[in-house]
Write a protein that holds these residues in place. Sequence first.
Motif, PDB file in Angstrom:
ATOM      1  N   TYR A   6       0.824  -1.196   0.000  1.00  0.00           N
ATOM      2  CA  TYR A   6       0.000   0.000   0.000  1.00  0.00           C
ATOM      3  C   TYR A   6       0.863   1.252   0.000  1.00  0.00           C
ATOM      4  CZ  TYR A   6      -3.478  -3.299   1.729  1.00  0.00           C
ATOM      5  OH  TYR A   6      -4.301  -4.372   1.877  1.00  0.00           O
ATOM      6  N   TYR A   8       0.093   5.073   1.409  1.00  0.00           N
ATOM      7  CA  TYR A   8      -0.910   5.612   2.331  1.00  0.00           C
ATOM      8  C   TYR A   8      -0.541   7.032   2.755  1.00  0.00           C
ATOM      9  CZ  TYR A   8       2.521   4.589   5.929  1.00  0.00           C
ATOM     10  OH  TYR A   8       3.676   4.571   6.676  1.00  0.00           O
ATOM     11  N   LEU A  26      -0.675  -2.587   6.011  1.00  0.00           N
ATOM     12  CA  LEU A  26      -1.273  -1.278   6.279  1.00  0.00           C
ATOM     13  C   LEU A  26      -1.843  -1.149   7.688  1.00  0.00           C
ATOM     14  CD1 LEU A  26      -1.982   1.511   5.204  1.00  0.00           C
ATOM     15  CD2 LEU A  26      -4.091   0.538   4.276  1.00  0.00           C
ATOM     16  N   TYR A  53      -5.409   5.611   1.107  1.00  0.00           N
ATOM     17  CA  TYR A  53      -4.487   4.529   0.768  1.00  0.00           C
ATOM     18  C   TYR A  53      -4.824   3.991  -0.607  1.00  0.00           C
ATOM     19  CZ  TYR A  53      -8.194   1.313   2.305  1.00  0.00           C
ATOM     20  OH  TYR A  53      -9.377   0.634   2.455  1.00  0.00           O
TER      21      TYR A  53
END
Length: 98
Positions: A6, A8, A26, A53
């Motif tokens: 991810y 973010y 995450l 994200y």
Amino acid sequence: MDEQAYVYIMASKRNGTIYLGSTDHLARRAWEHREGVVPGFTKTYGCKLLVWYELHGTLETARVREFQMKSWKRAWKLREIEGLNPEWDDLYERIARP
């Protein structure tokens, strides 16, 4: 092996200080920011809200996107946040697993 990663953004508040990062976990990483477990930028500036994200297939592609976005103007990052999360809600509860 299926990998997930991810990019973010954490924020101190709506339109406040923002931090952009990447991770392969995450929920754990957002928790670390929220709890101030790791000293650094997010702890110093109180970036505890997960406001945006984006899912990637590998950590490598997430990091490429992270570095690309870090070169963006702040306004472009805010546009990304508001496109996904116009109210700047904390998305942590949506991704955290008990």
